[in-house]
Write an enzyme that holds these catalytic residues in place. Structure first.
Site, PDB file in Angstrom:
ATOM      1  N   GLY A  20       0.777  -1.236   0.000  1.00  0.00           N
ATOM      2  CA  GLY A  20       0.000   0.000   0.000  1.00  0.00           C
ATOM      3  C   GLY A  20       0.807   1.283   0.000  1.00  0.00           C
ATOM      4  O   GLY A  20       0.261   2.349   0.317  1.00  0.00           O
ATOM      5  N   ASN A  22       1.938   2.980  -2.593  1.00  0.00           N
ATOM      6  CA  ASN A  22       1.414   3.914  -3.609  1.00  0.00           C
ATOM      7  C   ASN A  22       0.116   4.552  -3.144  1.00  0.00           C
ATOM      8  O   ASN A  22      -0.103   5.750  -3.349  1.00  0.00           O
ATOM      9  CB  ASN A  22       1.213   3.198  -4.943  1.00  0.00           C
ATOM     10  CG  ASN A  22       2.482   3.156  -5.756  1.00  0.00           C
ATOM     11  OD1 ASN A  22       2.897   4.181  -6.319  1.00  0.00           O
ATOM     12  ND2 ASN A  22       3.135   2.014  -5.779  1.00  0.00           N
ATOM     13  N   LYS A  73     -16.463 -15.362  -9.372  1.00  0.00           N
ATOM     14  CA  LYS A  73     -15.730 -14.102  -9.569  1.00  0.00           C
ATOM     15  C   LYS A  73     -16.711 -12.951  -9.767  1.00  0.00           C
ATOM     16  O   LYS A  73     -16.495 -11.837  -9.291  1.00  0.00           O
ATOM     17  CB  LYS A  73     -14.804 -14.250 -10.787  1.00  0.00           C
ATOM     18  CG  LYS A  73     -14.067 -12.984 -11.144  1.00  0.00           C
ATOM     19  CD  LYS A  73     -12.981 -13.229 -12.180  1.00  0.00           C
ATOM     20  CE  LYS A  73     -12.342 -11.918 -12.580  1.00  0.00           C
ATOM     21  NZ  LYS A  73     -11.090 -12.059 -13.287  1.00  0.00           N
ATOM     22  N   MET A  98      -3.856  -7.158  -7.080  1.00  0.00           N
ATOM     23  CA  MET A  98      -3.278  -8.253  -7.851  1.00  0.00           C
ATOM     24  C   MET A  98      -4.324  -9.215  -8.415  1.00  0.00           C
ATOM     25  O   MET A  98      -4.096 -10.418  -8.477  1.00  0.00           O
ATOM     26  CB  MET A  98      -2.234  -8.981  -7.007  1.00  0.00           C
ATOM     27  CG  MET A  98      -1.019  -8.113  -6.726  1.00  0.00           C
ATOM     28  SD  MET A  98      -0.345  -7.394  -8.255  1.00  0.00           S
ATOM     29  CE  MET A  98       1.247  -6.792  -7.718  1.00  0.00           C
ATOM     30  N   ARG A  99      -5.460  -8.674  -8.820  1.00  0.00           N
ATOM     31  CA  ARG A  99      -6.466  -9.496  -9.485  1.00  0.00           C
ATOM     32  C   ARG A  99      -6.848  -8.866 -10.815  1.00  0.00           C
ATOM     33  O   ARG A  99      -6.822  -7.641 -10.931  1.00  0.00           O
ATOM     34  CB  ARG A  99      -7.722  -9.637  -8.626  1.00  0.00           C
ATOM     35  CG  ARG A  99      -7.517 -10.564  -7.472  1.00  0.00           C
ATOM     36  CD  ARG A  99      -8.759 -10.710  -6.656  1.00  0.00           C
ATOM     37  NE  ARG A  99      -8.450 -11.488  -5.480  1.00  0.00           N
ATOM     38  CZ  ARG A  99      -8.459 -12.808  -5.433  1.00  0.00           C
ATOM     39  NH1 ARG A  99      -8.804 -13.512  -6.498  1.00  0.00           N
ATOM     40  NH2 ARG A  99      -8.145 -13.441  -4.322  1.00  0.00           N
ATOM     41  N   ASN A 115      -4.590   2.325 -13.264  1.00  0.00           N
ATOM     42  CA  ASN A 115      -3.664   1.375 -12.636  1.00  0.00           C
ATOM     43  C   ASN A 115      -2.240   1.896 -12.760  1.00  0.00           C
ATOM     44  O   ASN A 115      -1.902   2.585 -13.722  1.00  0.00           O
ATOM     45  CB  ASN A 115      -3.757   0.014 -13.349  1.00  0.00           C
ATOM     46  CG  ASN A 115      -2.832  -1.030 -12.749  1.00  0.00           C
ATOM     47  OD1 ASN A 115      -2.730  -1.148 -11.527  1.00  0.00           O
ATOM     48  ND2 ASN A 115      -2.137  -1.779 -13.592  1.00  0.00           N
ATOM     49  N   HIS A 117       1.725   0.522 -12.940  1.00  0.00           N
ATOM     50  CA  HIS A 117       2.476  -0.708 -13.205  1.00  0.00           C
ATOM     51  C   HIS A 117       3.971  -0.384 -13.211  1.00  0.00           C
ATOM     52  O   HIS A 117       4.395   0.602 -13.826  1.00  0.00           O
ATOM     53  CB  HIS A 117       2.059  -1.293 -14.560  1.00  0.00           C
ATOM     54  CG  HIS A 117       2.730  -2.588 -14.840  1.00  0.00           C
ATOM     55  ND1 HIS A 117       2.379  -3.763 -14.194  1.00  0.00           N
ATOM     56  CD2 HIS A 117       3.775  -2.899 -15.637  1.00  0.00           C
ATOM     57  CE1 HIS A 117       3.173  -4.740 -14.608  1.00  0.00           C
ATOM     58  NE2 HIS A 117       4.033  -4.244 -15.486  1.00  0.00           N
TER      59      HIS A 117
HETATM   60  C1  GAR Z   1       3.643  -1.351  -7.176  1.00  0.00           C
HETATM   61  O1  GAR Z   1       4.984  -1.377  -7.607  1.00  0.00           O
HETATM   62  C2  GAR Z   1       2.708  -1.437  -8.368  1.00  0.00           C
HETATM   63  O2  GAR Z   1       3.198  -0.765  -9.492  1.00  0.00           O
HETATM   64  C3  GAR Z   1       2.650  -2.923  -8.584  1.00  0.00           C
HETATM   65  O3  GAR Z   1       2.557  -3.463  -7.300  1.00  0.00           O
HETATM   66  C4  GAR Z   1       3.304  -2.633  -6.414  1.00  0.00           C
HETATM   67  C5  GAR Z   1       2.467  -2.365  -5.208  1.00  0.00           C
HETATM   68  O4  GAR Z   1       3.213  -1.728  -4.208  1.00  0.00           O
HETATM   69  N1  GAR Z   1       1.564  -3.305  -9.423  1.00  0.00           N
HETATM   70  C6  GAR Z   1       1.633  -4.281 -10.334  1.00  0.00           C
HETATM   71  O5  GAR Z   1       2.601  -4.989 -10.474  1.00  0.00           O
HETATM   72  C7  GAR Z   1       0.384  -4.440 -11.197  1.00  0.00           C
HETATM   73  N2  GAR Z   1       0.603  -5.398 -12.205  1.00  0.00           N
HETATM   74  P1  GAR Z   1       2.482  -0.932  -3.056  1.00  0.00           P
HETATM   75  O6  GAR Z   1       1.406  -1.888  -2.513  1.00  0.00           O
HETATM   76  O7  GAR Z   1       3.527  -0.641  -2.038  1.00  0.00           O
HETATM   77  O8  GAR Z   1       1.891   0.282  -3.666  1.00  0.00           O
END
Ligand code: GAR
Length: 203
Positions: A20, A22, A73, A98-99, A115, A117
């Site tokens: 969390g 971000n 789902k 992550m879904r 989103n 990435h």
């Molecule tokens: C982040 O780096 C985000 O970009 C990535 O998960 C991490 C979550 O970190 N997302 C993906 O890989 C989506 N495919 P956080 O929970 O500390 O924000």
């Protein structure tokens, strides 16, 4: 989602599964008045997500919607949609969620889900983008913020920037630099969406 664009202060819901950071960074930007929205709710599919504790410390409402509590789902996504309606979300920010959302869900919230990435899409989609880029020994990777469509880490790009992979990098140092870039890019992209400068037109 029930509110419409006539509301000036858009309500932002976060969908999270993990740490969390971000979400926390974006909420701090919102609370400091640098992103013109309201943090409406943090919804997690994982009751043990560190994101829930972070949200509580920030004074943001939390909700848990677990896949195992629903038979299908589709029912699980209805549970998420109920939470989004309950907290009157205008915009959904995926932040380490992550879904994969179903095409129906994405269609119903068209243009209102974004989103982040940790790669320069379309390079390195998927759940292990930083590791995949590191192991591929590329000289540069990056960060992308995009509107969500029915694909995996696809959809129209709002902002993306490169991050160099240095010869001395370990996976950890690269991760740290990518996260720093994420913390700058995600608020910028959300500002573009909230101001209408980035928008998704229906085909
Ligand atoms: C982040 O780096 C985000 O970009 C990535 O998960 C991490 C979550 O970190 N997302 C993906 O890989 C989506 N495919 P956080 O929970 O500390 O924000």
């Amino acid at each position: 989602m029930v509110r419409s664009s006539r509301f000036l202060m858009k309500r932002i819901a976060f969908l999270v599964s993990g740490n969390g950071t971000n979400m926390e960074n974006l909420v701090r930007e919102i609370q400091a008045g640098r992103v013109p929205g309201q943090a409406a709710v943090v919804i997690s599919d994982n009751p043990r997500a560190g994101a829930l504790e972070r949200a509580k410390k920030l004074g943001v409402t939390t909700a848990v919607v677990e896949r195992k509590d629903y038979e299908t789902k589709q029912d699980f996504e209805t549970g998420i949609e109920e939470a989004l309606s309950q907290y009157e979300a205008d915009l959904v920010c995926l932040a380490g969620f992550m879904r994969i959302l179903s095409p129906g869900f994405v269609e119903r919230h068209f243009g209102r889900i974004v989103n982040i990435h940790p790669a320069y899409l379309p390079e390195f989609p998927g759940a292990h983008a930083i590791k995949d880029a590191f192991e591929a020994k590329v000289k540069q990777t990056g960060v992308t913020v995009h509107f969500v469509d029915a694909g995996v880490d696809s959809g129209p790009i709002i902002l993306q920037e490169r991050v160099a992979v240095r010869p001395e990098d370990t996976l950890e140092t690269l991760e740290a630099r990518i996260h720093e870039k994420e913390y700058r890019l995600y608020p910028e992209a959300v500002k573009l969406v909230l101001s209408g400068k980035a928008r998704l037109e229906k085909m």
